[in-house]
Design a protein around this motif. Structure first.
Motif, short mmCIF file in Angstrom:
data_model
loop_
_atom_site.label_atom_id
_atom_site.label_comp_id
_atom_site.label_asym_id
_atom_site.label_seq_id
_atom_site.Cartn_x
_atom_site.Cartn_y
_atom_site.Cartn_z
N PRO A 45 17.66 20.92 -2.45
CA PRO A 45 19.04 20.62 -2.58
C PRO A 45 19.35 18.91 -2.93
O PRO A 45 18.65 18.19 -2.42
CB PRO A 45 19.89 20.59 -1.16
N VAL A 46 20.05 19.05 -3.81
CA VAL A 46 20.58 17.46 -4.14
C VAL A 46 21.85 17.34 -2.73
O VAL A 46 22.70 17.38 -3.02
CB VAL A 46 21.15 17.49 -5.91
N VAL A 47 22.07 16.13 -2.19
CA VAL A 47 22.73 15.72 -1.49
C VAL A 47 23.45 14.47 -1.83
O VAL A 47 22.24 13.44 -2.07
CB VAL A 47 22.00 15.94 0.44
N VAL A 48 24.16 14.07 -1.66
CA VAL A 48 25.19 12.74 -2.05
C VAL A 48 26.08 12.09 -0.76
O VAL A 48 26.82 13.09 -0.17
CB VAL A 48 25.92 13.12 -3.24
N GLU A 49 25.28 11.26 -0.26
CA GLU A 49 26.54 10.78 1.16
C GLU A 49 27.21 9.54 0.42
O GLU A 49 26.57 8.78 -0.41
CB GLU A 49 25.41 9.37 1.86
N LEU A 50 28.45 9.63 1.02
CA LEU A 50 29.33 8.24 0.69
C LEU A 50 30.10 7.35 1.86
O LEU A 50 29.85 8.16 2.60
CB LEU A 50 30.80 8.78 0.03
N GLY A 51 29.68 6.39 1.19
CA GLY A 51 29.65 5.20 2.47
C GLY A 51 28.97 5.47 3.87
O GLY A 51 29.18 5.50 4.38
N PRO A 52 27.47 5.08 3.05
CA PRO A 52 26.68 5.39 4.48
C PRO A 52 26.89 4.13 5.54
O PRO A 52 25.70 4.33 6.77
CB PRO A 52 25.40 5.46 3.24
N GLY A 53 26.73 3.15 5.21
CA GLY A 53 26.82 2.06 6.12
C GLY A 53 26.48 1.49 6.05
O GLY A 53 24.92 1.36 5.62
N THR A 54 25.78 2.09 7.69
CA THR A 54 24.33 1.19 8.06
C THR A 54 23.40 2.36 8.96
O THR A 54 22.41 2.23 9.12
CB THR A 54 24.30 0.30 9.35
N GLY A 55 24.30 3.74 7.78
CA GLY A 55 23.05 4.81 8.36
C GLY A 55 22.65 5.92 9.21
O GLY A 55 22.48 6.45 9.41
N ALA A 56 24.27 6.07 10.18
CA ALA A 56 23.87 6.21 10.80
C ALA A 56 24.24 8.34 10.16
O ALA A 56 23.07 9.28 11.28
CB ALA A 56 25.13 6.12 11.98
N VAL A 57 24.85 8.41 9.73
CA VAL A 57 24.95 9.48 9.29
C VAL A 57 24.05 10.40 8.03
O VAL A 57 23.03 11.87 8.57
CB VAL A 57 26.30 10.02 8.42
N SER A 58 22.59 8.95 7.32
CA SER A 58 22.01 9.46 7.04
C SER A 58 20.58 10.43 7.71
O SER A 58 20.15 10.62 7.35
CB SER A 58 21.16 7.96 6.09
#
Ligand SMILES: C[S@@+](CC[C@H](N)C(=O)[O-])C[C@H]1O[C@@H](n2cnc3c(N)ncnc32)[C@H](O)[C@@H]1O
Length: 197
Positions: A45-58
Motif C-alpha cells: 500500500p501507499v500510505v500517507v500520514e499528515l502531521g506526524p509530529g515526533t512519529g507516535a502514529v508513524s
C-alpha cells in the motif's frame, strides 16, 4: 515507544507553534493503533500520514506495513522534520503543507493513496483550510482507499468539532466513528471516511 528526545522535541514544538500542534502530548500507542487500522496488512500500500509530529502514529503505521509499500509523512514544522529524519530513517518525510498534498505526492512520485492517516489539529484550522485539506485528501485517495483522523472527545461536542464533522459528511459518502479510546490524553475517537463524494 517514544523516547525522551521525542517528548522534548514535541513540547518545544507545542510551545513554538500552538496553532499547528494543538496539544502538548503525542498520541498514545492505544489511540495510534486504532488510527492506523485503515492501513492494509496486505500487498504494497501507499500510505500517507499528515502531521506526524515526533512519529507516535508513524510507529503504529509502520508496524502494520511491516516493510511493505510506501509510507510518506507530510509535516509542516521544519524542526519536527529534522527530528523525524534522524529518528526514523525508513520514513519518507516530506516537508510541506497538507493543503498541497497532491502536488507533494506528485513530486514524490507517489501514486493513488490507499490510506491517509491524520492527527492534524482540525478544529484549530479556519474553515477554508479544513475544506482545502479535505479536498486534497479526497482527490489523493485511490478507489477503495480510506482516510482516518483522530478527534479529541472534548472537542467533538463543541461547535467547531460538530462543524468539522459536518464537513467530513459533505466530503465523504461514508463517515464511521470508532468507540472512544480512553487510554489517550485527552480521550479520543477516530473518524474513518471512505468514498469521496
Ligand atoms: C497534534 S500534532 C500530532 C503529532 C503526532 N502525529 C501525534 O499524533 O502525536 C499535529 C501535527 O500536525 C502538524 N501540522 C499542523 N498543520 C499542518 C499542515 N497544514 N500540514 C502538515 N502538518 C501539519 C504539526 O506540526 C504537528 O506535528
Amino acid at each position: 515507544m517514544p523516547t525522551t528526545s521525542d517528548f522534548r522535541v514535541f513540547a518545544a514544538a507545542a510551545l513554538r507553534s500552538p496553532a499547528t500542534m494543538g496539544t502538548f502530548l503525542a498520541t498514545s500507542p492505544a489511540a495510534s493503533e486504532v488510527l492506523a487500522q485503515v492501513v492494509p496488512r496486505s500487498a504494497d500500500p501507499v500510505v500517507v500520514e499528515l502531521g506526524p509530529g515526533t512519529g507516535a502514529v508513524s510507529e503504529a503505521i509502520a508496524d502494520r506495513m511491516a516493510g511493505r509499500g510506501r509510507h510518506l509523512a507530510v509535516e509542516i514544522d521544519t524542526e519536527l522534520v529534522d527530528h523525524l529524519r534522524a529518528a526514523k530513517p525508513d520514513l519518507e518525510v516530506i516537508e510541506g503543507d497538507a493543503a498541497d498534498l497532491r502536488k507533494l505526492l506528485a513530486d514524490a512520485g507517489a501514486g493513488p493513496v490507499d490510506a491517509v492517516v491524520s492527527a492534524l489539529p482540525w478544529t484549530l484550522f479556519a474553515p477554508a483550510l479544513q475544506d482545502k485539506i479535505l479536498q486534497e485528501i479526497a482527490g489523493a485517495l485511490a478507489p477503495g482507499g480510506a482516510f482516518s483522523t483522530i478527534a479529541y472527545l472534548t472537542g467533538v461536542v463543541a461547535p467547531r468539532g460538530r462543524r468539522f464533522r459536518r464537513r467530513l459528511h459533505r466530503t465523504f459518502d461514508e463517515v464511521m466513528v470508532t468507540s472512544t479510546v480512553w487510554r489517550n490524553i485527552p480521550p479520543a475517537l477516530n473518524y474513518v471516511c471512505r468514498r469521496p463524494r
